[in-house]
Motif scaffolding. Sequence first.
Motif, PDB file in Angstrom:
ATOM      1  N   ASP A  67       0.830  -1.211   0.000  1.00  0.00           N
ATOM      2  CA  ASP A  67       0.000   0.000   0.000  1.00  0.00           C
ATOM      3  C   ASP A  67       0.863   1.258   0.000  1.00  0.00           C
ATOM      4  N   ASN A  70       2.242   1.709  -3.502  1.00  0.00           N
ATOM      5  CA  ASN A  70       1.203   2.190  -4.411  1.00  0.00           C
ATOM      6  C   ASN A  70       0.880   3.660  -4.174  1.00  0.00           C
ATOM      7  N   ARG A  74       3.177   4.315  -9.412  1.00  0.00           N
ATOM      8  CA  ARG A  74       3.418   3.062 -10.120  1.00  0.00           C
ATOM      9  C   ARG A  74       4.906   2.907 -10.417  1.00  0.00           C
ATOM     10  N   THR A 112       3.728  -9.053  -5.305  1.00  0.00           N
ATOM     11  CA  THR A 112       3.436  -9.130  -6.737  1.00  0.00           C
ATOM     12  C   THR A 112       1.951  -8.968  -6.988  1.00  0.00           C
ATOM     13  N   ILE A 115       0.968  -4.904  -5.267  1.00  0.00           N
ATOM     14  CA  ILE A 115       1.570  -3.704  -5.859  1.00  0.00           C
ATOM     15  C   ILE A 115       1.065  -3.536  -7.290  1.00  0.00           C
ATOM     16  N   GLU A 116       0.743  -2.307  -7.647  1.00  0.00           N
ATOM     17  CA  GLU A 116       0.302  -2.048  -9.016  1.00  0.00           C
ATOM     18  C   GLU A 116       1.328  -2.594  -9.995  1.00  0.00           C
ATOM     19  N   ARG A 117       0.850  -3.303 -10.990  1.00  0.00           N
ATOM     20  CA  ARG A 117       1.726  -4.076 -11.870  1.00  0.00           C
ATOM     21  C   ARG A 117       2.764  -3.200 -12.576  1.00  0.00           C
ATOM     22  N   PRO A 118       4.061  -3.480 -12.333  1.00  0.00           N
ATOM     23  CA  PRO A 118       5.130  -2.739 -13.018  1.00  0.00           C
ATOM     24  C   PRO A 118       5.451  -3.371 -14.371  1.00  0.00           C
ATOM     25  N   TRP A 170       1.653 -13.204 -17.419  1.00  0.00           N
ATOM     26  CA  TRP A 170       1.578 -11.761 -17.679  1.00  0.00           C
ATOM     27  C   TRP A 170       2.529 -11.399 -18.822  1.00  0.00           C
TER      28      TRP A 170
END
Length: 255
Positions: A67, A70, A74, A112, A115-118, A170
């Motif tokens: 959190d 985030n 990003r 993974t 967290i907002e997808r890197p 992904w």
Amino acid sequence: MAFIFITGSTEGLGRAAAQALIGQGHRVVLHARSQQRAAALADLSPRSAGIVLGDLRSAVETRSIADQVNAIGRMDAVIHNAGIYTVPSRSPTPEGHASTLAVNTLAPYMLTAVIERPRRLIYLSSGMHRSGTGPLHDIDWTERRWDTTRAYSESKHYVAALALAVARHWPDVMSHAVDPGWVPTRMGGVGAPDDLEEGHRTQTWLATSDDPSAIVSGGYWYHRKRQAPAAQATDSAFQDQLMARLADLTGVSLF
């Protein structure tokens, strides 16, 4: 200039990676287990993009770390660097193995997922993962007798499989596992034979480079050379079984 989060960046490989990336002009988010441990980052924090706090042994604090990241923004890349090798004399109970699993496997899995997808994910495994093929039904060591080396090897086997599963599921993310070698950190010991500089160079390269070999997802690397991981880690059926087991243990689904 990339935005990069590194777990376990107060010392060892994580700190070395942070120093290198900050020196290259990247925006690096640092991580410390506690406010007390964050004091070790006093020289880096003014040049960083922030510090997040939390103990990866705790599921609640791991989610808090996600959190916090985030809230900063990003990331372009996340380096899952943090890891432990529990010494039996310090923790001669099943809780020691629980910590090894939590930090080395469950935390990277949860981060993974939350967290907002890197664009890039790098997971630190180990050459010891090749001897870590184990029974998924007892991933948390509730049935077997204490075996510190085995528990560590299994945890690093699982994180290698995680990296390859992410690469498979992904396609928009470049996901890799890295063996940093046996380097002279606090965990590796002063007599470790590998070079500390080489130990962090691969993950910083994978986090930022546009070299054609670095942007082909699903690699297992040692000193910037792609290697073959344990066969089981590449098996899609095993990966899916592991992801299901990790989802059961954490209450978080990744795919």
